[in-house]
Design an enzyme around this catalytic site. Structure first.
Site, mmCIF file in Angstrom:
data_model
loop_
_atom_site.group_PDB
_atom_site.id
_atom_site.type_symbol
_atom_site.label_atom_id
_atom_site.label_comp_id
_atom_site.label_asym_id
_atom_site.label_seq_id
_atom_site.Cartn_x
_atom_site.Cartn_y
_atom_site.Cartn_z
ATOM 1 N N PRO A 258 -10.396 14.221 -13.689
ATOM 2 C CA PRO A 258 -10.118 12.965 -14.398
ATOM 3 C C PRO A 258 -10.447 12.985 -15.882
ATOM 4 O O PRO A 258 -10.033 12.081 -16.604
ATOM 5 C CB PRO A 258 -11.011 11.958 -13.676
ATOM 6 N N LEU A 259 -11.152 14.018 -16.354
ATOM 7 C CA LEU A 259 -11.650 13.980 -17.731
ATOM 8 C C LEU A 259 -10.879 14.865 -18.699
ATOM 9 O O LEU A 259 -11.323 15.083 -19.824
ATOM 10 C CB LEU A 259 -13.138 14.372 -17.752
ATOM 11 N N TYR B 66 -15.618 24.545 -1.068
ATOM 12 C CA TYR B 66 -16.512 24.610 -2.214
ATOM 13 C C TYR B 66 -17.720 25.475 -1.859
ATOM 14 O O TYR B 66 -18.608 25.064 -1.118
ATOM 15 C CB TYR B 66 -16.973 23.212 -2.632
#
Length: 280
Positions: A209-210, A63
């Protein structure tokens, strides 16, 4: 499927984790490339998450690359005694949104040592293999990980985007305590892995997850959001918490408002009927 909701999870008997953690990937530049555009705000988000009860932070050496781990050290090192910081290795970065896999043992060894240095830690509490390299047997990729466990550089080990046979192969090299796969209301490819890990006492950490899914699913989520005076994102997270007691959530955001919204998902009391209506 689970029909009750506990708000904590005991990760292999070592830590009791709040089941809504925080995924730090979004605290980078566009395409997960470069440092956070507003570093002070990013630090504030991280600190607010922990001060609001989050004790599980997920990051990766890729990242930024590397900038996310440094940011976490700068923002949260004073909180380290009370939180678990999980990181990942096994990918390289060649540009925005580019993620070549590198499971070569030399790269994995370098990744572990680099994460320790950037996070400012003597031991990584949970290190995860970010992806299995199709060109290198997983046993070889995990060799340096097992060595790092023996040397006290890593306490526990997880995997990402793996099926059951791969988990079983990995466990012959080193105990596996977590699996981080793509999973949400709309993407159920890994249903069997959710159930397998629950049975084995392995944490399942859904990434992305969304995702809201097709229009039909969005309408159902929207109706339930209205019913519970919640947002669709909160309903999606509440469903995941109900889906299986071993699920640890790591929703990410760079917004303080959205952070608090995500954390409130734990308080949504989905009824059995509403849970099963979303599960079909």
């Amino acid at each position: 499927m689970n029909t009750t909701t506990s708000l904590t999870y005991q990760l292999r008997g070592v830590w009791e984790l709040d089941r809504i953690g925080y995924g730090a990937m979004q605290l980078t530049g566009p395409g997960v490339w470069g440092d956070a555009p507003d570093r002070e705000l990013a630090k504030r988000v991280l600190r607010t998450a922990v001060e609001s009860g989050v004790n599980f932070i997920d990051t990766a050496d890729s990242y930024g690359p590397h900038t996310n781990e440094v940011l976490i050290r700068e923002a949260l090192s004073s909180y380290y005694p009370n939180i678990v910081v999980a990181t990942k290795g096994g990918l390289e970065r060649t540009g925005p949104n580019q993620w070549p896999i590198n499971g070569h043992p030399a790269h994995i060894r370098q990744a572990i040592d680099g994460s320790l240095q950037r996070l400012g830690k003597d031991e990584i509490q949970l290190w995860q293999l970010h992806r299995v390299d199709p060109n290198i047997p997983i046993e070889e990729s995990l060799g340096p990980v097992a060595d790092a466990v023996k040397a006290g550089k890593i306490l526990q080990v997880g995997l990402s985007e793996v099926d059951i046979p791969t988990i079983e192969r990995a466990e012959k090299v080193v105990p596996i305590v977590s699996v981080q796969n793509l999973y949400n209301l709309a993407e159920r490819k890994w249903e069997t892995v959710v159930d397998y890990t629950a049975e084995r006492g392995i944490a399942f950490i859904p990434w992305y997850p969304l995702a809201s899914g097709p229009d039909k699913l969005q309408k159902r989520i929207g109706a339930l959001a209205d019913k519970y005076e919640a947002t669709p994102a909160q309903v999606a997270l509440a469903w995941l918490l109900r889906r299986s007691p071993n699920i640890l959530l790591i929703p990410g955001t760079k917004s303080l408002i959205h952070l608090q919204e995500n954390l409130r998902a734990a308080k949504i009391p989905l009824s059995d009927d509403d849970f099963f209506s979303l599960s079909v």
